[in-house]
Write a protein that holds these residues in place. Structure first.
Motif, PDB file in Angstrom:
ATOM      1  N   UNK A 307      17.914  20.484  -9.177  1.00 29.11           N
ATOM      2  CA  UNK A 307      18.170  19.746  -7.939  1.00 29.11           C
ATOM      3  C   UNK A 307      17.087  18.732  -7.615  1.00 29.11           C
ATOM      4  N   UNK A 308      16.486  18.135  -8.646  1.00 33.50           N
ATOM      5  CA  UNK A 308      15.426  17.166  -8.399  1.00 33.50           C
ATOM      6  C   UNK A 308      15.880  15.984  -7.572  1.00 33.50           C
ATOM      7  N   UNK A 309      17.041  15.433  -7.880  1.00 35.01           N
ATOM      8  CA  UNK A 309      17.512  14.268  -7.121  1.00 35.01           C
ATOM      9  C   UNK A 309      17.874  14.647  -5.691  1.00 35.01           C
ATOM     10  N   UNK A 310      18.476  15.785  -5.498  1.00 36.18           N
ATOM     11  CA  UNK A 310      18.781  16.226  -4.136  1.00 36.18           C
ATOM     12  C   UNK A 310      17.515  16.438  -3.323  1.00 36.18           C
ATOM     13  N   UNK A 311      16.527  17.102  -3.892  1.00 34.78           N
ATOM     14  CA  UNK A 311      15.357  17.535  -3.125  1.00 34.78           C
ATOM     15  C   UNK A 311      14.222  16.521  -3.098  1.00 34.78           C
ATOM     16  N   UNK A 312      14.321  15.419  -3.855  1.00 35.39           N
ATOM     17  CA  UNK A 312      13.218  14.475  -3.977  1.00 35.39           C
ATOM     18  C   UNK A 312      12.622  13.988  -2.667  1.00 35.39           C
ATOM     19  N   UNK A 313      13.412  13.381  -1.768  1.00 32.25           N
ATOM     20  CA  UNK A 313      12.831  12.896  -0.507  1.00 32.25           C
ATOM     21  C   UNK A 313      12.279  14.000   0.387  1.00 32.25           C
ATOM     22  N   UNK A 314      12.902  15.196   0.366  1.00 27.23           N
ATOM     23  CA  UNK A 314      12.378  16.308   1.157  1.00 27.23           C
ATOM     24  C   UNK A 314      11.037  16.758   0.612  1.00 27.23           C
ATOM     25  N   UNK A 315      10.921  16.908  -0.712  1.00 25.29           N
ATOM     26  CA  UNK A 315       9.644  17.260  -1.325  1.00 25.29           C
ATOM     27  C   UNK A 315       8.591  16.225  -0.965  1.00 25.29           C
ATOM     28  N   UNK A 316       8.945  14.947  -1.038  1.00 23.40           N
ATOM     29  CA  UNK A 316       8.007  13.869  -0.723  1.00 23.40           C
ATOM     30  C   UNK A 316       7.493  13.992   0.708  1.00 23.40           C
ATOM     31  N   UNK A 317       8.381  14.279   1.626  1.00 29.51           N
ATOM     32  CA  UNK A 317       7.983  14.411   3.029  1.00 29.51           C
ATOM     33  C   UNK A 317       7.042  15.594   3.225  1.00 29.51           C
ATOM     34  N   UNK A 318       7.365  16.722   2.588  1.00 31.87           N
ATOM     35  CA  UNK A 318       6.530  17.919   2.723  1.00 31.87           C
ATOM     36  C   UNK A 318       5.138  17.672   2.147  1.00 31.87           C
ATOM     37  N   UNK A 319       5.059  17.029   0.979  1.00 31.92           N
ATOM     38  CA  UNK A 319       3.766  16.749   0.364  1.00 31.92           C
ATOM     39  C   UNK A 319       2.961  15.772   1.215  1.00 31.92           C
ATOM     40  N   UNK A 320       3.609  14.728   1.714  1.00 30.32           N
ATOM     41  CA  UNK A 320       2.909  13.741   2.543  1.00 30.32           C
ATOM     42  C   UNK A 320       2.367  14.378   3.810  1.00 30.32           C
ATOM     43  N   UNK A 321       3.163  15.232   4.433  1.00 27.21           N
ATOM     44  CA  UNK A 321       2.701  15.904   5.651  1.00 27.21           C
ATOM     45  C   UNK A 321       1.526  16.829   5.357  1.00 27.21           C
ATOM     46  N   UNK A 322       1.569  17.506   4.229  1.00 28.28           N
ATOM     47  CA  UNK A 322       0.452  18.385   3.860  1.00 28.28           C
ATOM     48  C   UNK A 322      -0.812  17.567   3.636  1.00 28.28           C
ATOM     49  N   UNK A 323      -0.694  16.438   2.968  1.00 26.26           N
ATOM     50  CA  UNK A 323      -1.852  15.583   2.718  1.00 26.26           C
ATOM     51  C   UNK A 323      -2.433  15.044   4.019  1.00 26.26           C
ATOM     52  N   UNK A 324      -1.573  14.671   4.918  1.00 20.54           N
ATOM     53  CA  UNK A 324      -2.041  14.099   6.183  1.00 20.54           C
ATOM     54  C   UNK A 324      -2.490  15.154   7.178  1.00 20.54           C
ATOM     55  N   UNK A 325      -2.290  16.424   6.855  1.00 21.07           N
ATOM     56  CA  UNK A 325      -2.774  17.489   7.718  1.00 21.07           C
ATOM     57  C   UNK A 325      -1.920  17.763   8.926  1.00 21.07           C
ATOM     58  N   UNK A 326      -0.683  17.256   8.930  1.00 18.76           N
ATOM     59  CA  UNK A 326       0.159  17.435  10.109  1.00 18.76           C
ATOM     60  C   UNK A 326       0.495  18.905  10.339  1.00 18.76           C
ATOM     61  N   UNK A 327       0.768  19.620   9.265  1.00 19.11           N
ATOM     62  CA  UNK A 327       1.154  21.016   9.422  1.00 19.11           C
ATOM     63  C   UNK A 327      -0.044  21.853   9.854  1.00 19.11           C
ATOM     64  N   UNK A 328      -1.163  21.663   9.155  1.00 22.20           N
ATOM     65  CA  UNK A 328      -2.351  22.452   9.453  1.00 22.20           C
ATOM     66  C   UNK A 328      -2.865  22.197  10.863  1.00 22.20           C
ATOM     67  N   UNK A 329      -2.705  20.974  11.361  1.00 25.52           N
ATOM     68  CA  UNK A 329      -3.230  20.610  12.671  1.00 25.52           C
ATOM     69  C   UNK A 329      -2.213  20.794  13.795  1.00 25.52           C
ATOM     70  N   UNK A 330      -1.115  21.446  13.503  1.00 23.38           N
ATOM     71  CA  UNK A 330      -0.152  21.735  14.554  1.00 23.38           C
ATOM     72  C   UNK A 330       0.827  20.619  14.816  1.00 23.38           C
ATOM     73  N   UNK A 331       0.918  19.630  13.931  1.00 25.58           N
ATOM     74  CA  UNK A 331       1.868  18.545  14.111  1.00 25.58           C
ATOM     75  C   UNK A 331       3.280  19.001  13.795  1.00 25.58           C
ATOM     76  N   UNK A 332       4.219  18.083  13.976  1.00 24.11           N
ATOM     77  CA  UNK A 332       5.629  18.391  13.765  1.00 24.11           C
ATOM     78  C   UNK A 332       5.972  18.229  12.293  1.00 24.11           C
ATOM     79  N   UNK A 333       5.635  19.209  11.490  1.00 18.65           N
ATOM     80  CA  UNK A 333       5.912  19.150  10.068  1.00 18.65           C
ATOM     81  C   UNK A 333       7.318  19.613   9.753  1.00 18.65           C
ATOM     82  N   UNK A 334       7.697  19.514   8.485  1.00 20.17           N
ATOM     83  CA  UNK A 334       9.029  19.934   8.065  1.00 20.17           C
ATOM     84  C   UNK A 334       9.204  21.437   8.277  1.00 20.17           C
ATOM     85  N   UNK A 335      10.373  21.851   8.787  1.00 23.71           N
ATOM     86  CA  UNK A 335      10.617  23.294   8.940  1.00 23.71           C
ATOM     87  C   UNK A 335      10.750  24.013   7.598  1.00 23.71           C
TER      88      UNK A 335
END
Length: 348
Positions: A307-335
């Protein structure tokens, strides 16, 4: 030497398959200085039908309702992502044309994410499953990057005082943040032991697919077989052979795929058939590794199974949010970040 040699980059992504390029596009949109390095050889993303098919994939894999929601949400991200990059989404009609039509329609309804409908021909119609053309889509994502992909083999990685150093066939590249999007490849030299152990848990799955000059206007699917429009013809696939990494087409597997495709179509398949083979990666629970690796400055975007093509943009969003620290800092990250967190395998 690559243009970036000895110049510190914000983020370096190793791998230009669908997960690597989706992640590069997402991070570029967010204003990051991103470089991608890739061997330039064919990968599993290019050897694919390009089906974005959350409903039938969820049913065939008998996933939980929670995972079905994840797949549905991944599909919902695609429209905006594709528009921003210039990727065409083809709303080809998708039908379950295999046996057990009644059971398939009931299974779709039980997922409670979208009802199916039974056609006059006795097929189950699924409206949200669509297609993209992998080759043009990969090219569009490459064009959306600020700088071209560096074509080079990666030999090893090493931690530095300011991040990471990657040794390639074109020289060394330094980056503060490193994202591994290396498909089903084995752990590369220099990785921290815990990260190497994570990657070693990824199982290669060999997939064979055939291109035929046989135009069809709809996607037909059955157990272990599909026929889908592609360019001026169609694609037939695909095998799922765990543990294999060889890339030579298998004649016996090809004959079985052709026979199954002809049963779906109700007629002979036009020849010749051009066979291709790709190696997908799969984790023990079937979901990709996307996000922080547990090692500072090192992130993963790996192993989406089929399911690489299906999940590609979702994976990208999750990785970007992790890099930017949104999840760790309490931001609105992907559920869905927790479900994809690579570190879920560290305690198992």
């Amino acid at each position: 030497m690559p243009q970036s040699d000895n110049i510190p980059n914000d983020i370096l992504i190793i791998g230009a398959g669908v997960l690597g390029l989706c992640t590069a596009v997402e991070l570029t949109r967010r204003g990051h200085d991103v470089r991608v390095v890739d061997t330039g050889v064919s990968n599993a993303s290019s050897v694919a039908a390009g089906m974005i098919a959350p409903i039938l994939e969820a049913v065939m894999d008998r996933v939980t309702p929670e995972r079905a929601v994840l797949m549905r949400d991944a599909r919902s991200i695609w429209d905006g992502f594709a528009k921003g990059v210039g990727i065409a989404i083809h709303p080809a009609k998708t039908f379950w044309a295999g046996r057990q039509t009644t059971a398939m329609n009931k299974a779709i309804e039980q997922l409670e994410i979208q009802p199916g409908s039974v056609t006059d021909e006795g097929r189950v119609s699924v409206m949200s499953d669509v297609l993209i053309e992998p080759g043009p889509a990969l090219a569009a994502m490459r064009s959306a990057l600020a700088r071209p992909v560096i074509k080079a083999w990666v030999g090893s990685v090493a931690r530095t005082a300011n991040g990471w150093k990657v040794a390639t066939g074109q020289g060394e590249i330094e980056a503060r943040t490193l994202v591994l999007a290396t498909g089903a490849s084995k752990p590369m030299a220099g990785l921290p032991p815990e990260v190497a152990r994570l990657i070693a848990r990824i199982q290669p799955i060999r997939g064979q697919i055939g291109s035929v000059p046989d135009r069809t206007d709809a996607v037909l699917r059955g157990l272990g077989i599909y026929v889908a429009p592609s360019g001026e013809g169609a694609v037939i696939g695909a095998t799922m052979e765990p543990g294999r990494r060889d890339l030579e087409p298998d004649a016996a597997a090809g004959r079985q795929l052709i026979e199954a495709a002809e049963q779906l179509l109700g007629r002979p398949v036009a020849r010749p058939v051009e066979w291709r083979v790709g190696i997908r990666g799969a984790t023990p629970d079937g979901l990709p590794m996307a996000g922080a690796s547990g090692e500072p400055g090192l992130y993963l975007a790996l192993a989406p199974r089929r399911n690489g093509w299906l999940l590609g943009p979702l994976v990208a969003r999750v990785v970007a949010e992790a890099i930017e620290g949104e999840i760790q800092d309490g931001g609105a990250g992907s559920p869905h970040a927790a479900a994809l967190d690579p570190r879920r395998f560290l305690t198992r």
